[in-house]
Write an enzyme that holds these catalytic residues in place. Structure first.
Site, short mmCIF file in Angstrom:
data_model
loop_
_atom_site.label_atom_id
_atom_site.label_comp_id
_atom_site.label_asym_id
_atom_site.label_seq_id
_atom_site.Cartn_x
_atom_site.Cartn_y
_atom_site.Cartn_z
N ALA A 74 0.81 -1.21 0.00
CA ALA A 74 0.00 0.00 0.00
C ALA A 74 0.85 1.26 0.00
O ALA A 74 0.45 2.29 -0.56
CB ALA A 74 -0.94 0.00 1.21
N ASN A 154 -6.24 3.23 10.86
CA ASN A 154 -5.46 2.06 11.28
C ASN A 154 -5.22 2.00 12.78
O ASN A 154 -4.94 0.95 13.33
CB ASN A 154 -4.12 2.04 10.55
CG ASN A 154 -3.34 3.32 10.72
OD1 ASN A 154 -3.80 4.39 10.34
ND2 ASN A 154 -2.14 3.24 11.29
N GLN A 182 -7.15 -0.90 5.84
CA GLN A 182 -7.65 -1.53 7.06
C GLN A 182 -9.11 -1.98 6.92
O GLN A 182 -9.57 -2.82 7.70
CB GLN A 182 -7.52 -0.57 8.24
CG GLN A 182 -6.10 -0.32 8.69
CD GLN A 182 -5.42 -1.55 9.27
OE1 GLN A 182 -6.07 -2.53 9.63
NE2 GLN A 182 -4.10 -1.50 9.37
N HIS A 204 -1.06 -8.17 3.18
CA HIS A 204 -0.67 -8.77 4.47
C HIS A 204 -1.58 -8.38 5.63
O HIS A 204 -1.43 -8.87 6.74
CB HIS A 204 0.79 -8.43 4.81
CG HIS A 204 1.03 -7.02 5.25
ND1 HIS A 204 1.23 -6.69 6.57
CD2 HIS A 204 1.11 -5.88 4.56
CE1 HIS A 204 1.42 -5.39 6.68
NE2 HIS A 204 1.36 -4.87 5.46
N THR A 242 9.55 -7.37 -13.17
CA THR A 242 9.02 -8.73 -13.17
C THR A 242 7.98 -8.89 -12.06
O THR A 242 8.23 -8.55 -10.91
CB THR A 242 10.16 -9.75 -12.96
OG1 THR A 242 11.13 -9.58 -13.99
CG2 THR A 242 9.63 -11.18 -13.00
N CYS A 327 8.45 4.30 17.02
CA CYS A 327 9.54 4.31 18.00
C CYS A 327 10.84 4.14 17.23
O CYS A 327 11.15 3.05 16.76
CB CYS A 327 9.37 3.19 19.00
SG CYS A 327 7.84 3.27 19.96
#
Length: 384
Positions: A74, A154, A182, A204, A242, A327
């Site tokens: 994304a 999110n 999301q 994912h 590819t 972080c």
């Protein structure tokens, strides 16, 4: 309840690959390994698999196969969409409307566009994370070329009224782009009904492989992009290189599977979300962020008052949850989303994003409530 069980509750960050997805992918690593651009049987077989995935995704999201372009995720899709659209449509203007609570993949790309002369209006949100539609209407200028607003946040799960947003933009002759990452697989997403011009999403987050995502381009609206990458004609010339056939196959399979079970799973997770929130609200000073507006069924964002947030995650040794902030280099930063919702740095840091998924069980919730309650009470005692 196992005393040593570790519980993963960070499904908005990433998900495990579904076993059926993995099975679908495996042949394309070794047996059917052809390059999808090669003009022979091995290439044709790989290309057929790519096009099957494109059909699976488009069928699941209410669009046409040729409106789906594959990317590495994304974030790449966001860069291609924003830079490609803005550069191709500069004759229409240079002003973009977005929101302070967008994902960093959007905000940092817009920051780069600002450095190149584009102007960006960042809409405020209220203490629930919702935008003011009147402020949104007032933000339009003669030079406005694009609205970029996510479907579901999110960090908080707060859902924006994208259909209304796109209708207002269409009346102004302005295109709309939405980060739907999301939302896919958690709530119904019909790209045709949303009436948007561009959308980005990723594999994912829906139990597919990492490293593959997609950009939706509305062909009916004849969305124009300027190429940002060069070196081949793959993906209509916008994303040369590819094709990652195994990942694309996994993406299509994951999309088809998650949509087929979405209604039942969303209802289950909504019940879990309500139970989890009821348990956490028993902790003194707990507050659910975005609790009064429509949200994703799997997402809980909770703030605890009078707690040193910098120590919170370190003490939650049994739980994989998120602060919803970056972080880096040992510097703990408060969530820009929660800061935009009116939190100060202290309360933004003393917040947790808990996101559930298909493997989540009632026992996981019980462990989370027990662990978080115990740690919060310990930290409050220390700070007194």
């Amino acid at each position: 309840m196992s005393a040593n069980k570790r519980v993963y509750l960070d499904f908005n960050a990433t998900t495990p690959v579904d076993s059926k997805v993995l099975d679908a992918m495996l042949p394309y690593f070794s047996e059917q390994f052809g390059n999808a651009s090669s003009d022979h049987a091995f290439g044709w077989y790989a290309n057929d698999a790519v096009e099957k995935s494109r059909k699976q995704i488009s069928s699941s999201l209410g669009c046409r196969p040729n409106e789906i372009l594959f990317t590495s995720g994304a974030t790449e899709a966001a860069n291609l969409a924003l830079f490609g659209f803005c550069k191709a449509n500069q004759h229409k203007g240079n002003h973009i409307i977005t929101c302070k609570t967008e994902h960093k993949a959007i905000l940092e790309t817009l920051d780069a566009l600002e450095s190149q002369g584009f102007q960006v209006t960042y809409l405020d949100v209220d203490n629930q994370g919702s935008i003011d539609l009147e402020q949104y209407k007032r933000a339009f200028k003669p030079s406005t070329m694009l609205v970029c607003l996510m479907l579901a946040n999110n960090e908080t799960g707060v859902i924006h009224p994208i259909q209304t947003i796109s209708k207002i933009a269409e009346e102004q002759g302005v295109a709309v782009m939405s980060d739907i990452t999301q939302a896919v697989g958690k709530i119904p997403v019909d790209l045709n009904d949303l009436n948007i011009d561009l959308a980005i999403f990723s594999s994912h987050k829906i139990y597919g492989p990492k490293g593959i995502g997609a950009l939706y381009l509305n062909k009916k609206k004849q969305v124009r992009l300027e190429k940002q990458l060069f070196g081949g004609s793959q993906e209509q010339g916008f994303r040369p290189g590819t094709l990652n056939v195994p990942a694309i196959v996994g993406f299509g399979e994951a999309c088809e599977i998650i949509i087929s079970k979405m209604e039942e799973e969303s209802n289950r997770l909504l019940q879990f979300r309500n139970e989890l929130e009821q348990g956490l609200l028993q902790v003194e000073g707990a507050k659910i962020n975005g609790g009064d507006v429509p949200r994703l069924p799997n997402t809980v964002n909770v703030t605890f008052s009078d707690v040193d947030g910098s120590k919170l995650l370190l003490h939650l040794k049994r739980l994989a949850v998120s602060r919803g902030s970056a972080c880096n280099s040992n510097l703990i930063s408060p969530s820009h989303v929660l800061m935009a919702m009116g939190h100060d740095e202290q309360t933004a840091l003393a917040s947790l994003r808990i996101s559930m998924g298909q493997p989540t069980t009632k026992e996981d919730l019980d462990i989370a409530i027990e662990e978080i309650s115990k740690v919060i009470n310990q930290l409050k005692t220390i700070s007194v």
